[in-house]
Write a protein that holds these residues in place. Structure first.
Motif, PDB file in Angstrom:
ATOM      1  N   VAL A 142       0.843  -1.209   0.000  1.00  0.00           N
ATOM      2  CA  VAL A 142       0.000   0.000   0.000  1.00  0.00           C
ATOM      3  C   VAL A 142       0.878   1.260   0.000  1.00  0.00           C
ATOM      4  N   ARG A 143       0.429   2.238  -0.804  1.00  0.00           N
ATOM      5  CA  ARG A 143       1.110   3.542  -0.860  1.00  0.00           C
ATOM      6  C   ARG A 143       0.233   4.526  -0.096  1.00  0.00           C
ATOM      7  N   PRO A 144       0.458   4.687   1.207  1.00  0.00           N
ATOM      8  CA  PRO A 144      -0.460   5.501   2.016  1.00  0.00           C
ATOM      9  C   PRO A 144      -0.472   6.958   1.547  1.00  0.00           C
ATOM     10  N   THR A 145      -1.645   7.476   1.258  1.00  0.00           N
ATOM     11  CA  THR A 145      -1.720   8.804   0.642  1.00  0.00           C
ATOM     12  C   THR A 145      -1.269   9.922   1.601  1.00  0.00           C
ATOM     13  N   LEU A 146      -1.535   9.749   2.907  1.00  0.00           N
ATOM     14  CA  LEU A 146      -1.172  10.805   3.868  1.00  0.00           C
ATOM     15  C   LEU A 146       0.333  10.850   4.136  1.00  0.00           C
ATOM     16  N   LYS A 147       1.038   9.784   3.793  1.00  0.00           N
ATOM     17  CA  LYS A 147       2.491   9.737   4.052  1.00  0.00           C
ATOM     18  C   LYS A 147       3.213  10.851   3.298  1.00  0.00           C
ATOM     19  N   THR A 148       2.605  11.360   2.216  1.00  0.00           N
ATOM     20  CA  THR A 148       3.231  12.460   1.475  1.00  0.00           C
ATOM     21  C   THR A 148       3.397  13.704   2.352  1.00  0.00           C
ATOM     22  N   SER A 149       2.587  13.807   3.412  1.00  0.00           N
ATOM     23  CA  SER A 149       2.719  14.947   4.328  1.00  0.00           C
ATOM     24  C   SER A 149       3.765  14.695   5.404  1.00  0.00           C
ATOM     25  N   TYR A 150       4.268  13.470   5.479  1.00  0.00           N
ATOM     26  CA  TYR A 150       5.244  13.100   6.516  1.00  0.00           C
ATOM     27  C   TYR A 150       6.449  12.388   5.898  1.00  0.00           C
ATOM     28  N   PRO A 151       7.118  13.036   4.943  1.00  0.00           N
ATOM     29  CA  PRO A 151       8.224  12.331   4.260  1.00  0.00           C
ATOM     30  C   PRO A 151       9.434  12.097   5.152  1.00  0.00           C
ATOM     31  N   LEU A 152       9.514  12.799   6.281  1.00  0.00           N
ATOM     32  CA  LEU A 152      10.701  12.660   7.142  1.00  0.00           C
ATOM     33  C   LEU A 152      10.539  11.554   8.180  1.00  0.00           C
ATOM     34  N   GLN A 153       9.313  11.103   8.391  1.00  0.00           N
ATOM     35  CA  GLN A 153       9.083  10.033   9.372  1.00  0.00           C
ATOM     36  C   GLN A 153       9.237   8.675   8.689  1.00  0.00           C
ATOM     37  N   GLY A 212      22.113  16.917  -1.295  1.00  0.00           N
ATOM     38  CA  GLY A 212      21.414  16.769  -0.015  1.00  0.00           C
ATOM     39  C   GLY A 212      20.109  16.018  -0.195  1.00  0.00           C
ATOM     40  N   ASP A 213      19.328  15.952   0.898  1.00  0.00           N
ATOM     41  CA  ASP A 213      18.032  15.257   0.863  1.00  0.00           C
ATOM     42  C   ASP A 213      16.915  16.293   0.714  1.00  0.00           C
ATOM     43  N   TYR A 214      16.027  16.058  -0.234  1.00  0.00           N
ATOM     44  CA  TYR A 214      14.970  17.030  -0.534  1.00  0.00           C
ATOM     45  C   TYR A 214      13.577  16.442  -0.308  1.00  0.00           C
ATOM     46  N   VAL A 215      12.700  17.300   0.223  1.00  0.00           N
ATOM     47  CA  VAL A 215      11.277  16.962   0.304  1.00  0.00           C
ATOM     48  C   VAL A 215      10.655  17.325  -1.043  1.00  0.00           C
ATOM     49  N   VAL A 216       9.970  16.365  -1.635  1.00  0.00           N
ATOM     50  CA  VAL A 216       9.447  16.513  -2.991  1.00  0.00           C
ATOM     51  C   VAL A 216       7.937  16.263  -2.963  1.00  0.00           C
ATOM     52  N   PRO A 217       7.137  17.085  -3.639  1.00  0.00           N
ATOM     53  CA  PRO A 217       5.690  16.869  -3.608  1.00  0.00           C
ATOM     54  C   PRO A 217       5.300  15.450  -4.028  1.00  0.00           C
ATOM     55  N   GLN A 218       4.395  14.867  -3.260  1.00  0.00           N
ATOM     56  CA  GLN A 218       3.824  13.533  -3.521  1.00  0.00           C
ATOM     57  C   GLN A 218       4.794  12.361  -3.333  1.00  0.00           C
ATOM     58  N   ALA A 219       5.979  12.629  -2.781  1.00  0.00           N
ATOM     59  CA  ALA A 219       6.889  11.522  -2.467  1.00  0.00           C
ATOM     60  C   ALA A 219       6.657  11.110  -1.016  1.00  0.00           C
ATOM     61  N   LEU A 220       6.885   9.847  -0.715  1.00  0.00           N
ATOM     62  CA  LEU A 220       6.641   9.339   0.642  1.00  0.00           C
ATOM     63  C   LEU A 220       7.893   9.399   1.507  1.00  0.00           C
ATOM     64  N   ALA A 221       9.027   9.710   0.874  1.00  0.00           N
ATOM     65  CA  ALA A 221      10.296   9.867   1.590  1.00  0.00           C
ATOM     66  C   ALA A 221      11.083  10.929   0.831  1.00  0.00           C
ATOM     67  N   ASP A 230      26.036  13.630 -10.338  1.00  0.00           N
ATOM     68  CA  ASP A 230      24.884  13.907 -11.214  1.00  0.00           C
ATOM     69  C   ASP A 230      23.827  12.810 -11.075  1.00  0.00           C
ATOM     70  N   HIS A 231      23.424  12.593  -9.819  1.00  0.00           N
ATOM     71  CA  HIS A 231      22.560  11.445  -9.547  1.00  0.00           C
ATOM     72  C   HIS A 231      21.533  11.790  -8.471  1.00  0.00           C
ATOM     73  N   GLY A 232      20.304  11.352  -8.695  1.00  0.00           N
ATOM     74  CA  GLY A 232      19.266  11.487  -7.670  1.00  0.00           C
ATOM     75  C   GLY A 232      18.643  10.137  -7.420  1.00  0.00           C
ATOM     76  N   SER A 233      18.376   9.808  -6.157  1.00  0.00           N
ATOM     77  CA  SER A 233      17.790   8.494  -5.885  1.00  0.00           C
ATOM     78  C   SER A 233      16.665   8.610  -4.859  1.00  0.00           C
ATOM     79  N   TYR A 234      15.695   7.738  -5.028  1.00  0.00           N
ATOM     80  CA  TYR A 234      14.503   7.744  -4.177  1.00  0.00           C
ATOM     81  C   TYR A 234      14.125   6.303  -3.887  1.00  0.00           C
ATOM     82  N   LEU A 235      14.055   5.979  -2.612  1.00  0.00           N
ATOM     83  CA  LEU A 235      13.577   4.650  -2.210  1.00  0.00           C
ATOM     84  C   LEU A 235      12.182   4.848  -1.665  1.00  0.00           C
ATOM     85  N   GLU A 236      11.183   4.376  -2.396  1.00  0.00           N
ATOM     86  CA  GLU A 236       9.814   4.569  -1.925  1.00  0.00           C
ATOM     87  C   GLU A 236       9.434   3.466  -0.924  1.00  0.00           C
ATOM     88  N   PRO A 237       9.074   3.891   0.303  1.00  0.00           N
ATOM     89  CA  PRO A 237       8.598   2.909   1.272  1.00  0.00           C
ATOM     90  C   PRO A 237       7.099   2.705   1.113  1.00  0.00           C
TER      91      PRO A 237
END
Ligand SMILES: CC(C)(COP(=O)(O)OP(=O)(O)OC[C@H]1O[C@@H](n2cnc3c(N)ncnc32)[C@H](O)[C@@H]1OP(=O)(O)O)[C@@H](O)C(=O)NCCC(=O)NCCS
Length: 244
Positions: A142-153, A212-221, A230-237
């Motif tokens: 499941v991709r919890p929709t509210l998690k987008t508001s808490y990407p740091l947790q 650095g680490d960035y908060v991005v709209p609609q990402a869960l982390a 020249d690299h960006g990475s995202y691990l979606e929980p």
């Protein structure tokens, strides 16, 4: 209200309409998961019976799809998440492994139709198809929709956030719970999305002027940017839940 449920392969003429209605509810970066790109054609080829649209008077208002795979029922044997589920299902199919589980990979409701319980109907239809196909378990990263508001947790912490009524704080997890699903475990590497800094800037509409680490709209982390490489990475929980 009666909605018609069709498999995508039964109504190819609705492909374009569905693409427009359902694609816009996802963030662009989701479409750049390399595992998805590698496997999605074979998923559509092998498992079209588990790829559904919900029609209201002929119009696609929601959709969802899943993949059959072998799972022994333990948390230890869960795939890594969305990517791992795709790899196990397609790999298993090609090696002749008999599946016993449907993993519901995604559900989406057209933006003007959200909040009306349509996703629950999609989940229910997928569960029924799983049972009809002889699959005895149904799970979902499941991709919890509210998690987008808490990407740091962490997802492990977020998974424990309940309301006073015992249901989860997250509305999408609640929809699963109301259908009887329970939380199994966080999927910490559900999707791995990588790209150049320019690609991440185009996918998100943001500038990433330094590493650095960035908060991005609609990402869960957060998204990690390394300008030198020249690299960006995202691990979606995600959060594994079990319906059956
Ligand atoms: C997540 C999603 C599938 C839920 O579908 P839905 O049919 O709208 O869900 P429901 O009608 O069952 O609503 C579930 C809960 O979310 C709330 N909700 C739904 N849409 C909402 C919105 N746009 N804004 C705020 N809350 C919303 C509902 O009020 C309900 O909360 P409740 O428990 O207090 O009643 C849909 O919002 C969607 O397509 N989102 C984009 C894609 C996505 O994230 N999919 C899930 C990952 S696989």
């Amino acid at each position: 209200m009666v909605y018609e449920v069709v498999t995508c392969s039964e109504a190819p003429e609705l492909d374009e309409q569905a693409g427009t209605a359902l694609r816009e509810v996802w963030p662009e970066f989701i479409f750049h998961d390399p595992t998805s790109r590698t496997y999605i054609d074979r998923v559509q080829q092998h498992f079209s019976r588990f790829d559904l649209w919900l029609l209201d008077d002929g119009e696609v208002v929601a959709g969802g799809w899943g993949v059959p795979l072998r799972w022994d029922g333990t948390v230890e044997d869960l795939p890594d998440g969305y990517d791992g589920g795709l790899v196990r299902s397609v790999g298993g199919h090609e090696q002749g492994v008999a599946p016993n589980t449907l993993s519901i990979m995604a559900a989406a409701v057209a933006s003007g139709r959200q909040g009306g319980g349509l996703a629950g109907r999609v989940l229910t239809a997928l569960r029924e198809r799983a049972t009809d196909a002889g699959l005895t378990s149904v799970i979902c990263p499941v991709r919890p929709t509210l998690k987008t508001s808490y990407p740091l947790q962490s997802m492990a912490d977020f998974a424990t956030w309940q309301r006073g009524d015992g249901l989860h704080l997250d509305p999408w997890i609640r929809t699963h719970q109301r259908l009887g699903a329970t939380v199994l475990a966080p999927a910490l590497r559900s999707m791995v999305i990588e790209g150049t800094v320019a690609e991440w800037e185009s996918w998100t509409g943001l500038a990433f002027p330094q590493s650095g680490d960035y908060v991005v709209p609609q990402a869960l982390a957060t998204v990690h940017i390394d300008r030198d490489a020249d690299h960006g990475s995202y691990l979606e929980p995600n959060l594994w839940m079990r319906h059956l």
